[in-house]
Scaffold this motif. Structure first.
Motif, PDB file in Angstrom:
ATOM      1  N   GLY A 150      45.176  52.584  24.781  1.00  0.00           N
ATOM      2  CA  GLY A 150      46.216  53.385  24.135  1.00  0.00           C
ATOM      3  C   GLY A 150      47.551  52.673  24.126  1.00  0.00           C
ATOM      4  N   ASP A 151      48.613  53.448  24.021  1.00  0.00           N
ATOM      5  CA  ASP A 151      49.983  52.940  23.999  1.00  0.00           C
ATOM      6  C   ASP A 151      50.801  53.681  25.052  1.00  0.00           C
ATOM      7  OD1 ASP A 151      52.359  51.743  23.365  1.00  0.00           O
ATOM      8  OD2 ASP A 151      52.722  52.915  21.543  1.00  0.00           O
ATOM      9  N   PRO A 152      50.780  53.209  26.305  1.00  0.00           N
ATOM     10  CA  PRO A 152      50.110  52.000  26.762  1.00  0.00           C
ATOM     11  C   PRO A 152      48.647  52.254  27.113  1.00  0.00           C
ATOM     12  CG  PRO A 152      51.266  52.983  28.595  1.00  0.00           C
ATOM     13  CD  PRO A 152      51.554  53.860  27.388  1.00  0.00           C
ATOM     14  N   SER A 153      47.889  51.170  27.280  1.00  0.00           N
ATOM     15  CA  SER A 153      46.569  51.291  27.891  1.00  0.00           C
ATOM     16  C   SER A 153      46.759  51.528  29.384  1.00  0.00           C
ATOM     17  CB  SER A 153      45.747  50.022  27.673  1.00  0.00           C
ATOM     18  OG  SER A 153      45.398  49.873  26.311  1.00  0.00           O
ATOM     19  N   VAL A 154      45.903  52.356  29.960  1.00  0.00           N
ATOM     20  CA  VAL A 154      46.016  52.689  31.377  1.00  0.00           C
ATOM     21  C   VAL A 154      44.704  52.334  32.060  1.00  0.00           C
ATOM     22  CG1 VAL A 154      46.421  54.508  33.068  1.00  0.00           C
ATOM     23  CG2 VAL A 154      47.647  54.547  30.884  1.00  0.00           C
ATOM     24  N   ILE A 155      44.775  51.512  33.086  1.00  0.00           N
ATOM     25  CA  ILE A 155      43.603  51.080  33.842  1.00  0.00           C
ATOM     26  C   ILE A 155      43.805  51.483  35.289  1.00  0.00           C
ATOM     27  CG2 ILE A 155      42.153  49.123  34.512  1.00  0.00           C
ATOM     28  CD1 ILE A 155      43.371  47.676  32.037  1.00  0.00           C
ATOM     29  N   THR A 156      42.946  52.337  35.782  1.00  0.00           N
ATOM     30  CA  THR A 156      43.002  52.743  37.186  1.00  0.00           C
ATOM     31  C   THR A 156      41.952  51.956  37.949  1.00  0.00           C
ATOM     32  OG1 THR A 156      43.703  54.971  36.541  1.00  0.00           O
ATOM     33  CG2 THR A 156      42.915  54.665  38.792  1.00  0.00           C
ATOM     34  N   VAL A 157      42.392  51.298  39.029  1.00  0.00           N
ATOM     35  CA  VAL A 157      41.525  50.404  39.790  1.00  0.00           C
ATOM     36  C   VAL A 157      41.270  50.995  41.175  1.00  0.00           C
ATOM     37  CG1 VAL A 157      41.195  48.061  40.675  1.00  0.00           C
ATOM     38  CG2 VAL A 157      42.503  48.437  38.560  1.00  0.00           C
ATOM     39  N   ASN A 158      39.999  51.163  41.521  1.00  0.00           N
ATOM     40  CA  ASN A 158      39.586  51.502  42.878  1.00  0.00           C
ATOM     41  C   ASN A 158      38.920  50.273  43.461  1.00  0.00           C
ATOM     42  OD1 ASN A 158      39.633  54.786  43.203  1.00  0.00           O
ATOM     43  ND2 ASN A 158      39.234  54.161  41.087  1.00  0.00           N
ATOM     44  N   ALA A 159      39.335  49.859  44.655  1.00  0.00           N
ATOM     45  CA  ALA A 159      38.764  48.658  45.266  1.00  0.00           C
ATOM     46  C   ALA A 159      38.508  48.889  46.743  1.00  0.00           C
ATOM     47  CB  ALA A 159      39.684  47.462  45.069  1.00  0.00           C
ATOM     48  N   GLU A 160      37.322  48.498  47.179  1.00  0.00           N
ATOM     49  CA  GLU A 160      36.957  48.492  48.592  1.00  0.00           C
ATOM     50  C   GLU A 160      36.672  47.042  48.969  1.00  0.00           C
ATOM     51  OE1 GLU A 160      37.000  51.093  50.613  1.00  0.00           O
ATOM     52  OE2 GLU A 160      37.557  52.491  48.987  1.00  0.00           O
ATOM     53  N   LEU A 161      37.513  46.484  49.864  1.00  0.00           N
ATOM     54  CA  LEU A 161      37.404  45.085  50.247  1.00  0.00           C
ATOM     55  C   LEU A 161      36.876  44.959  51.669  1.00  0.00           C
ATOM     56  CD1 LEU A 161      40.816  43.802  48.820  1.00  0.00           C
ATOM     57  CD2 LEU A 161      38.540  43.518  47.811  1.00  0.00           C
ATOM     58  N   TYR A 162      36.032  43.961  51.880  1.00  0.00           N
ATOM     59  CA  TYR A 162      35.437  43.696  53.186  1.00  0.00           C
ATOM     60  C   TYR A 162      35.701  42.237  53.534  1.00  0.00           C
ATOM     61  CZ  TYR A 162      33.108  47.995  51.825  1.00  0.00           C
ATOM     62  OH  TYR A 162      32.853  49.280  51.384  1.00  0.00           O
ATOM     63  N   LEU A 163      36.452  42.018  54.616  1.00  0.00           N
ATOM     64  CA  LEU A 163      36.873  40.669  54.972  1.00  0.00           C
ATOM     65  C   LEU A 163      35.916  40.052  55.981  1.00  0.00           C
ATOM     66  CD1 LEU A 163      40.741  41.174  55.351  1.00  0.00           C
ATOM     67  CD2 LEU A 163      39.445  40.479  53.330  1.00  0.00           C
ATOM     68  N   ARG A 164      35.446  38.852  55.657  1.00  0.00           N
ATOM     69  CA  ARG A 164      34.691  38.081  56.649  1.00  0.00           C
ATOM     70  C   ARG A 164      35.642  37.548  57.714  1.00  0.00           C
ATOM     71  NH1 ARG A 164      31.852  36.259  51.835  1.00  0.00           N
ATOM     72  NH2 ARG A 164      29.670  36.939  51.938  1.00  0.00           N
ATOM     73  N   ARG A 165      36.787  37.087  57.263  1.00  0.00           N
ATOM     74  CA  ARG A 165      37.876  36.664  58.144  1.00  0.00           C
ATOM     75  C   ARG A 165      39.171  36.779  57.351  1.00  0.00           C
ATOM     76  NH1 ARG A 165      35.454  32.025  56.274  1.00  0.00           N
ATOM     77  NH2 ARG A 165      36.845  30.379  55.495  1.00  0.00           N
ATOM     78  N   ALA A 166      40.264  36.915  58.086  1.00  0.00           N
ATOM     79  CA  ALA A 166      41.547  37.139  57.430  1.00  0.00           C
ATOM     80  C   ALA A 166      42.078  35.837  56.835  1.00  0.00           C
ATOM     81  CB  ALA A 166      42.561  37.704  58.422  1.00  0.00           C
ATOM     82  N   PRO A 167      42.441  35.828  55.560  1.00  0.00           N
ATOM     83  CA  PRO A 167      43.058  34.638  54.969  1.00  0.00           C
ATOM     84  C   PRO A 167      44.525  34.555  55.354  1.00  0.00           C
ATOM     85  CG  PRO A 167      42.920  36.360  53.335  1.00  0.00           C
ATOM     86  CD  PRO A 167      42.264  36.905  54.583  1.00  0.00           C
ATOM     87  N   ARG A 168      45.145  33.447  55.037  1.00  0.00           N
ATOM     88  CA  ARG A 168      46.581  33.327  55.265  1.00  0.00           C
ATOM     89  C   ARG A 168      47.340  34.314  54.384  1.00  0.00           C
ATOM     90  NH1 ARG A 168      48.986  27.299  55.569  1.00  0.00           N
ATOM     91  NH2 ARG A 168      48.050  26.614  57.529  1.00  0.00           N
TER      92      ARG A 168
ATOM     93  N   LEU B 172      41.423  39.821  42.901  1.00  0.00           N
ATOM     94  CA  LEU B 172      41.915  39.454  44.226  1.00  0.00           C
ATOM     95  C   LEU B 172      42.411  38.014  44.188  1.00  0.00           C
ATOM     96  CD1 LEU B 172      42.076  40.571  47.198  1.00  0.00           C
ATOM     97  CD2 LEU B 172      39.898  39.389  47.606  1.00  0.00           C
ATOM     98  N   ALA B 173      43.482  37.731  44.933  1.00  0.00           N
ATOM     99  CA  ALA B 173      43.997  36.366  45.084  1.00  0.00           C
ATOM    100  C   ALA B 173      44.017  36.028  46.569  1.00  0.00           C
ATOM    101  CB  ALA B 173      45.395  36.247  44.487  1.00  0.00           C
ATOM    102  N   ILE B 174      43.523  34.871  46.934  1.00  0.00           N
ATOM    103  CA  ILE B 174      43.467  34.457  48.337  1.00  0.00           C
ATOM    104  C   ILE B 174      44.197  33.122  48.495  1.00  0.00           C
ATOM    105  CG2 ILE B 174      41.936  33.675  50.192  1.00  0.00           C
ATOM    106  CD1 ILE B 174      39.957  35.786  49.382  1.00  0.00           C
ATOM    107  N   ASP B 175      45.182  33.117  49.390  1.00  0.00           N
ATOM    108  CA  ASP B 175      45.995  31.932  49.695  1.00  0.00           C
ATOM    109  C   ASP B 175      46.730  31.412  48.464  1.00  0.00           C
ATOM    110  OD1 ASP B 175      45.256  32.126  52.308  1.00  0.00           O
ATOM    111  OD2 ASP B 175      43.706  30.577  52.210  1.00  0.00           O
ATOM    112  N   MET B 176      47.187  32.336  47.647  1.00  0.00           N
ATOM    113  CA  MET B 176      47.967  31.984  46.461  1.00  0.00           C
ATOM    114  C   MET B 176      49.287  31.347  46.873  1.00  0.00           C
ATOM    115  SD  MET B 176      49.466  34.559  43.568  1.00  0.00           S
ATOM    116  CE  MET B 176      51.002  34.898  44.453  1.00  0.00           C
ATOM    117  N   GLY B 177      49.545  30.134  46.382  1.00  0.00           N
ATOM    118  CA  GLY B 177      50.784  29.446  46.685  1.00  0.00           C
ATOM    119  C   GLY B 177      50.817  28.768  48.033  1.00  0.00           C
ATOM    120  N   GLU B 178      49.693  28.700  48.732  1.00  0.00           N
ATOM    121  CA  GLU B 178      49.647  28.029  50.022  1.00  0.00           C
ATOM    122  C   GLU B 178      49.423  26.526  49.833  1.00  0.00           C
ATOM    123  OE1 GLU B 178      49.911  29.469  53.499  1.00  0.00           O
ATOM    124  OE2 GLU B 178      51.114  30.448  51.949  1.00  0.00           O
TER     125      GLU B 178
END
Length: 553
Positions: free
Chosen positions: A287-305, A235-241
């Motif tokens: 493998g060729d290519p390597s395959v990565i499947t990502v499952n993510a559940e995010l819980y926000l305390r407050r919304a970032p920019r 996760l990236a938060i306020d990237m480039g802010e």
């Protein structure tokens, strides 16, 4: 490599490209620092008194036809995450309702606190101590010692796929050879800072590294025949802010013991930060290519920019547009050379990466994206001439959203640097709506050398330019066997400038076509936005090449 780099920042440019709207933002006189997966996540807050210049968007000039399709290849879907993932989601949700927990820093003894990179590298994990070593199966795990920039402890546990209770993996000094560093005493309170997974990816007789997790929420995957290059993040938060970036961190990992015949591995992780918590499940298939499947559940305390999903980071020092920059003997130095976007409408847009004089943030409108990623397309040793870094073998990464990616944009951060040890490129998809307390997302990552050839039509192979009396000549090579001949022509569009002359030439060395066009900027213009593709009889033959020419740089 070092994770951060100070940077001088630049202006704002906005333009739409059919289905993809670009906004370039920059800061004048600001100081920023960007953390990457190669060292500390040190972040220096930028001066909030930023000066911004806004340019109104103008009409798009690209074709309405699709620019090719993707070859899905063997990407059979990953199974559902192990049962323990439900428990991890409950923990993440409960933590989000509480104040953020303090970082768990390792109390390093003096011998480890001030070591340099070479000394840290001399601390080697003993391979015979690898997790699952000597057991039937394809995978084993080695662990990272604290020291140098890596001082945040992570808790590591293992469990079986059907288990809901995990067994902790305790730290042991006996698992390491300390090389140039004095071994810590028995009373030292040490902990792991990450781990790497080994599997038979290149040959069946040897287990090579396939993915490493260390530092903040960074992980570095590779495909067959690759060496480590760009990094991914949870996760990236306020990237480039201008206020500075927040770096979420994985604080706990759970390694799911694979069955003896398994060709894939589950890694579960708990993420924590000031703004959010999260439960992650990574299904890793080398493998060729390597395959990565990502499952993510995010819980926000407050919304970032800015909430950056499926983020990537890389390094671009210079390429064929400015060979031997900074007096370097090498023609090119970069981990990635291109940003590729695939829209839901079927258009493919390629943006060459840059190392600008002043740092830039660009936003590409990309609702319900078909895919996006950072590519290393140039695979020729002659382009790099580096016998140690092997830049021609760095992996590309393609993100294929599966669910949870609706209305939003891809944000690209390009930081000015003079050092190849700085990861100065960052990328993430940013949703419009972060008002909800929970976000669920799922995406697939393809990692490897072959990932750069996703587009089935002609592809952008190289970008070069030369000044001509206040103007600039651009030469863009499009690779593809069927591009030359017939009524092929280049469609070039310019904002805040004009095309003085253009033509195409057959490039038999690719094979493909070279588009050449001379551009004159409008008076007092700071940035000229360019787009080009090849077409025949109204049908687009190639990706759309996109470029931002900052006239004063």
């Amino acid at each position: 490599m070092v994770w951060y780099g100070s940077c001088r920042c630049s202006g704002v440019v906005v333009f739409p490209l059919r289905g993809v709207r670009l906004i370039t933002i920059a800061w004048f006189g600001a100081i920023c620092a960007f953390g990457c997966g190669r060292a500390t996540e040190a972040v220096r807050a930028q001066d909030s008194r930023t000066a911004l210049e806004t340019v109104e968007p103008s009409s798009s000039a690209t074709t309405d036809r699709a620019h090719g399709t993707t070859d899905a290849g063997d990407l059979s879907d990953a199974p559902a995450p192990p049962a323990f993932f439900e428990e991890l989601q409950r923990r993440a949700q409960a933590l989000a309702a509480e104040p953020p927990r303090s970082r768990r820093a390792v109390q390093l003894p003096d011998a480890l606190r001030a070591i340099d990179y070479d000394a840290y590298r001399s601390i080697r994990f003993r391979p015979e101590r690898s997790l699952w070593r000597g057991e039937p199966g394809n995978f084993e795990v080695q662990f990272f010692h604290p020291g140098f920039y890596f001082g945040d402890a992570v808790a590591l546990s293992q469990l079986r796929p059907d288990e809901r209770r995990a067994e902790p993996i305790p730290f042991s000094r006996d698992w390491f050879d300390y090389g140039k560093v004095a071994a810590p005493g028995p009373d030292a309170q040490l902990a792991f800072t990450g781990f790497r997974v080994h599997a038979p990816i290149n040959t069946s007789s040897y287990r090579d590294e396939v993915i490493a997790f260390q530092g903040a929420s960074y992980f570095r995957p590779i495909g067959k025949g690759n060496v480590y290059g760009l990094s991914a993040r949870g996760l990236a938060i306020d990237m480039g802010e201008p206020t500075g970036e927040e770096f979420p961190r994985f604080t706990e990992f759970f390694l799911v013991r694979p069955r003896p015949d398994a060709r894939s591995l589950w890694v579960l992780a708990l993420l924590e930060s000031e703004h959010a918590t999260g439960a992650y499940a990574f299904h890793v298939r080398p493998g060729d290519p390597s395959v990565i499947t990502v499952n993510a559940e995010l819980y926000l305390r407050r919304a970032p920019r800015v909430l950056g999903l499926a983020p990537l980071s890389s390094m671009y020092l210079f390429g064929e547009e400015s060979p031997a920059r900074f007096g370097d003997f090498r023609p090119e130095v970069h981990d990635s050379d291109s940003l590729l976007l695939a829209s839901a409408t079927g258009e493919w847009l390629l943006r060459p990466l840059s190392n600008p004089e002043r740092t830039r943030v660009s936003s590409f409108r990309l609702d319900k994206p078909a895919g996006f990623g950072l590519l290393q397309r140039d695979r020729r040793f002659a382009s790099y001439q580096d016998l140690e870094a092997h830049y021609q073998d760095r992996p590309s990464v393609w993100i294929e959203p599966l669910s949870g990616f609706g209305q939003g944009s891809v944000r690209l951060l390009e930081i000015a640097t003079r050092l190849e040890t700085d990861d100065n490129i960052a990328l993430a998809w940013v949703p419009d709506d972060t008002s909800g307390p929970r976000l669920s997302l799922r995406y697939r990552m393809r990692v490897g050398a072959s990932v750069g050839a996703l587009h089935t039509g002609g592809m952008v192979a190289a970008t070069r330019w030369a000044p001509e009396q206040g103007k600039r000549r651009f030469l863009v090579d499009f690779a593809g066997k069927d591009l030359a001949g017939g009524n092929t022509q280049a469609v070039v569009s310019v904002e805040r400038g004009r095309v003085v002359e253009q033509h195409i030439e057959n490039n038999t060395y690719l094979p493909g076509v070279r588009a050449s066009f001379l551009i004159e900027p409008a008076p007092e213009t700071r940035a000229v936005e360019l787009r080009a593709f090849l077409e025949r009889a109204g049908h687009a033959l190639t990706e759309t090449w996109s470029y931002s020419w900052h006239v004063k740089e």
